[in-house]
Motif scaffolding. Structure first.
Motif, PDB file in Angstrom:
ATOM      1  N   GLU A  63      49.250 -44.270  -7.864  1.00 52.68           N
ATOM      2  CA  GLU A  63      49.386 -44.795  -9.213  1.00 52.68           C
ATOM      3  C   GLU A  63      48.026 -45.187  -9.752  1.00 52.68           C
ATOM      4  O   GLU A  63      47.144 -45.611  -9.014  1.00 52.68           O
ATOM      5  CB  GLU A  63      50.299 -46.021  -9.225  1.00 52.68           C
ATOM      6  CG  GLU A  63      51.762 -45.675  -9.186  1.00 52.68           C
ATOM      7  CD  GLU A  63      52.615 -46.881  -9.441  1.00 52.68           C
ATOM      8  OE1 GLU A  63      52.989 -47.113 -10.591  1.00 52.68           O
ATOM      9  OE2 GLU A  63      52.893 -47.586  -8.478  1.00 52.68           O
ATOM     10  N   ASN A  64      47.885 -45.082 -11.047  1.00 53.86           N
ATOM     11  CA  ASN A  64      46.636 -45.402 -11.720  1.00 53.86           C
ATOM     12  C   ASN A  64      46.286 -46.868 -11.483  1.00 53.86           C
ATOM     13  O   ASN A  64      47.053 -47.756 -11.800  1.00 53.86           O
ATOM     14  CB  ASN A  64      46.785 -45.127 -13.222  1.00 53.86           C
ATOM     15  CG  ASN A  64      45.514 -45.360 -13.980  1.00 53.86           C
ATOM     16  OD1 ASN A  64      44.506 -45.775 -13.431  1.00 53.86           O
ATOM     17  ND2 ASN A  64      45.552 -45.084 -15.263  1.00 53.86           N
ATOM     18  N   ALA A  65      45.120 -47.087 -10.886  1.00 51.51           N
ATOM     19  CA  ALA A  65      44.691 -48.459 -10.587  1.00 51.51           C
ATOM     20  C   ALA A  65      44.478 -49.257 -11.865  1.00 51.51           C
ATOM     21  O   ALA A  65      44.483 -50.471 -11.847  1.00 51.51           O
ATOM     22  CB  ALA A  65      43.409 -48.452  -9.772  1.00 51.51           C
ATOM     23  N   GLY A  66      44.284 -48.594 -12.996  1.00 52.70           N
ATOM     24  CA  GLY A  66      44.076 -49.261 -14.275  1.00 52.70           C
ATOM     25  C   GLY A  66      45.335 -49.880 -14.837  1.00 52.70           C
ATOM     26  O   GLY A  66      45.317 -50.405 -15.927  1.00 52.70           O
ATOM     27  N   THR A  67      46.439 -49.806 -14.118  1.00 54.08           N
ATOM     28  CA  THR A  67      47.671 -50.367 -14.637  1.00 54.08           C
ATOM     29  C   THR A  67      47.856 -51.829 -14.234  1.00 54.08           C
ATOM     30  O   THR A  67      48.879 -52.410 -14.518  1.00 54.08           O
ATOM     31  CB  THR A  67      48.895 -49.541 -14.192  1.00 54.08           C
ATOM     32  OG1 THR A  67      48.964 -49.559 -12.779  1.00 54.08           O
ATOM     33  CG2 THR A  67      48.830 -48.123 -14.700  1.00 54.08           C
ATOM     34  N   THR A  68      46.869 -52.421 -13.557  1.00 57.82           N
ATOM     35  CA  THR A  68      46.925 -53.837 -13.201  1.00 57.82           C
ATOM     36  C   THR A  68      45.752 -54.562 -13.847  1.00 57.82           C
ATOM     37  O   THR A  68      44.629 -54.086 -13.803  1.00 57.82           O
ATOM     38  CB  THR A  68      46.863 -54.027 -11.671  1.00 57.82           C
ATOM     39  OG1 THR A  68      47.979 -53.364 -11.088  1.00 57.82           O
ATOM     40  CG2 THR A  68      46.896 -55.492 -11.301  1.00 57.82           C
ATOM     41  N   SER A  69      46.047 -55.703 -14.443  1.00 58.14           N
ATOM     42  CA  SER A  69      45.011 -56.503 -15.085  1.00 58.14           C
ATOM     43  C   SER A  69      45.219 -57.958 -14.733  1.00 58.14           C
ATOM     44  O   SER A  69      46.351 -58.403 -14.556  1.00 58.14           O
ATOM     45  CB  SER A  69      45.142 -56.357 -16.603  1.00 58.14           C
ATOM     46  OG  SER A  69      43.965 -55.949 -17.180  1.00 58.14           O
ATOM     47  N   THR A  70      44.135 -58.705 -14.655  1.00 56.24           N
ATOM     48  CA  THR A  70      44.211 -60.134 -14.379  1.00 56.24           C
ATOM     49  C   THR A  70      43.505 -60.895 -15.493  1.00 56.24           C
ATOM     50  O   THR A  70      42.397 -60.546 -15.887  1.00 56.24           O
ATOM     51  CB  THR A  70      43.547 -60.479 -13.028  1.00 56.24           C
ATOM     52  OG1 THR A  70      44.207 -59.754 -11.993  1.00 56.24           O
ATOM     53  CG2 THR A  70      43.632 -61.962 -12.738  1.00 56.24           C
ATOM     54  N   ILE A  71      44.176 -61.925 -15.996  1.00 55.25           N
ATOM     55  CA  ILE A  71      43.585 -62.845 -16.967  1.00 55.25           C
ATOM     56  C   ILE A  71      43.519 -64.188 -16.260  1.00 55.25           C
ATOM     57  O   ILE A  71      44.539 -64.690 -15.790  1.00 55.25           O
ATOM     58  CB  ILE A  71      44.451 -62.984 -18.232  1.00 55.25           C
ATOM     59  CG1 ILE A  71      44.750 -61.624 -18.864  1.00 55.25           C
ATOM     60  CG2 ILE A  71      43.787 -63.897 -19.238  1.00 55.25           C
ATOM     61  CD1 ILE A  71      45.811 -61.685 -19.952  1.00 55.25           C
ATOM     62  N   ALA A  72      42.323 -64.763 -16.173  1.00 56.84           N
ATOM     63  CA  ALA A  72      42.185 -66.021 -15.439  1.00 56.84           C
ATOM     64  C   ALA A  72      41.310 -67.002 -16.207  1.00 56.84           C
ATOM     65  O   ALA A  72      40.364 -66.608 -16.887  1.00 56.84           O
ATOM     66  CB  ALA A  72      41.586 -65.757 -14.060  1.00 56.84           C
ATOM     67  N   ALA A  73      41.658 -68.272 -16.096  1.00 56.48           N
ATOM     68  CA  ALA A  73      40.864 -69.352 -16.683  1.00 56.48           C
ATOM     69  C   ALA A  73      41.136 -70.619 -15.884  1.00 56.48           C
ATOM     70  O   ALA A  73      42.261 -70.863 -15.463  1.00 56.48           O
ATOM     71  CB  ALA A  73      41.236 -69.563 -18.145  1.00 56.48           C
ATOM     72  N   VAL A  74      40.096 -71.418 -15.675  1.00 56.24           N
ATOM     73  CA  VAL A  74      40.286 -72.686 -14.978  1.00 56.24           C
ATOM     74  C   VAL A  74      40.932 -73.684 -15.924  1.00 56.24           C
ATOM     75  O   VAL A  74      41.892 -74.357 -15.597  1.00 56.24           O
ATOM     76  CB  VAL A  74      38.937 -73.226 -14.438  1.00 56.24           C
ATOM     77  CG1 VAL A  74      39.114 -74.611 -13.860  1.00 56.24           C
ATOM     78  CG2 VAL A  74      38.389 -72.274 -13.405  1.00 56.24           C
ATOM     79  N   GLY A  75      40.420 -73.785 -17.138  1.00 56.15           N
ATOM     80  CA  GLY A  75      40.961 -74.681 -18.142  1.00 56.15           C
ATOM     81  C   GLY A  75      40.927 -74.008 -19.496  1.00 56.15           C
ATOM     82  O   GLY A  75      40.399 -72.921 -19.647  1.00 56.15           O
ATOM     83  N   GLY A  76      41.505 -74.647 -20.488  1.00 52.45           N
ATOM     84  CA  GLY A  76      41.496 -74.067 -21.821  1.00 52.45           C
ATOM     85  C   GLY A  76      42.759 -73.269 -22.087  1.00 52.45           C
ATOM     86  O   GLY A  76      43.786 -73.453 -21.465  1.00 52.45           O
ATOM     87  N   ARG A  77      42.638 -72.339 -23.024  1.00 51.27           N
ATOM     88  CA  ARG A  77      43.797 -71.587 -23.477  1.00 51.27           C
ATOM     89  C   ARG A  77      43.640 -70.106 -23.170  1.00 51.27           C
ATOM     90  O   ARG A  77      42.572 -69.536 -23.384  1.00 51.27           O
ATOM     91  CB  ARG A  77      43.951 -71.771 -24.978  1.00 51.27           C
ATOM     92  CG  ARG A  77      45.140 -71.068 -25.562  1.00 51.27           C
ATOM     93  CD  ARG A  77      45.210 -71.259 -27.036  1.00 51.27           C
ATOM     94  NE  ARG A  77      45.333 -72.682 -27.322  1.00 51.27           N
ATOM     95  CZ  ARG A  77      45.756 -73.163 -28.463  1.00 51.27           C
ATOM     96  NH1 ARG A  77      46.081 -72.350 -29.436  1.00 51.27           N
ATOM     97  NH2 ARG A  77      45.838 -74.452 -28.655  1.00 51.27           N
ATOM     98  N   ILE A  78      44.707 -69.508 -22.669  1.00 55.55           N
ATOM     99  CA  ILE A  78      44.777 -68.062 -22.499  1.00 55.55           C
ATOM    100  C   ILE A  78      45.749 -67.572 -23.558  1.00 55.55           C
ATOM    101  O   ILE A  78      46.884 -68.045 -23.618  1.00 55.55           O
ATOM    102  CB  ILE A  78      45.279 -67.671 -21.094  1.00 55.55           C
ATOM    103  CG1 ILE A  78      44.270 -68.088 -20.034  1.00 55.55           C
ATOM    104  CG2 ILE A  78      45.549 -66.172 -21.025  1.00 55.55           C
ATOM    105  CD1 ILE A  78      44.745 -67.841 -18.605  1.00 55.55           C
ATOM    106  N   GLN A  79      45.280 -66.647 -24.389  1.00 55.75           N
ATOM    107  CA  GLN A  79      46.135 -66.178 -25.472  1.00 55.75           C
ATOM    108  C   GLN A  79      45.940 -64.685 -25.693  1.00 55.75           C
ATOM    109  O   GLN A  79      44.817 -64.200 -25.755  1.00 55.75           O
ATOM    110  CB  GLN A  79      45.803 -66.937 -26.750  1.00 55.75           C
ATOM    111  CG  GLN A  79      46.691 -66.600 -27.908  1.00 55.75           C
ATOM    112  CD  GLN A  79      46.486 -67.570 -29.061  1.00 55.75           C
ATOM    113  OE1 GLN A  79      46.258 -68.749 -28.860  1.00 55.75           O
ATOM    114  NE2 GLN A  79      46.553 -67.061 -30.262  1.00 55.75           N
TER     115      GLN A  79
END
Length: 180
Positions: A64-80
């Motif tokens: 499977e295409n490895a580009g089909t997984t993504s990670t969004i990470a932040a210690v603090g603040g807002r993820i939007q």
């Protein structure tokens, strides 16, 4: 007569079958298999009842295409994420402190099944899914407050299946369907 100690064959779910069909379709559109081979393998997948039958139908396909997984990470603040954005097949969201808001109502969803893994410490999370989406939160463990989600009574067939898993510490997840 078979003994009780033998392991029964591993049965497949409809999600497993849908994922296998999608992999075959992607392999065909990318030119890895011919139309005849696609037709033959689709028949195998649609009639399969065990995991080993699925595996044999998918044998020799590229990974499977490895580009089909993504990670969004932040210690603090807002993820939007909102507006028009491409949703990967697997999305991991990690936040120690802060708010998370994922709006998938206008997002480009190319996969029939999208897995969202939440690893959240404290803070609220809100996920807005498309109107016709089917949501599964069985894999999500909440530590403090229960998830707020009201299942839609009527939804049109063909919408994506959004599977939400992971763990939330102190905070609440609110899931709602888009109004339009």
């Amino acid at each position: 007569m078979a003994s009780l100690s033998e392991n029964p064959p591993s049965l497949i779910s409809e999600d497993d079958r849908d994922t296998a069909v999608q992999r075959l379709q992607e392999a065909y559109t990318e030119g890895h298999i011919s139309y005849e081979e696609l037709d033959e393998r689709l028949h195998q997948v649609l009639t399969a009842t065990t995991r080993s039958e699925l595996v044999s139908a998918l044998a020799s396909l590229p990974e499977e295409n490895a580009g089909t997984t993504s990670t969004i990470a932040a210690v603090g603040g807002r993820i939007q994420r909102r507006g028009v954005w491409r949703v990967p097949r697997n999305l991991k969201v990690e936040s120690a402190f802060g708010r998370v808001h994922l709006n998938l109502s206008r997002a480009v969803i190319e996969h029939s099944v999208v897995d969202i893994e939440l690893q959240l410490g404290t803070g609220r999370a809100k996920i807005t899914v498309p109107r016709d989406a089917i949501v599964d939160v069985e894999g999500l463990h909440t530590g403090w407050k229960p998830t707020l989600y009201k299942i839609r009574r009527r939804s049109r067939p063909g919408g994506p299946r959004i599977r939400i898993s992971g763990a939330m510490g102190f905070g609440r997840l609110k899931i709602r369907h888009a109004r339009r």
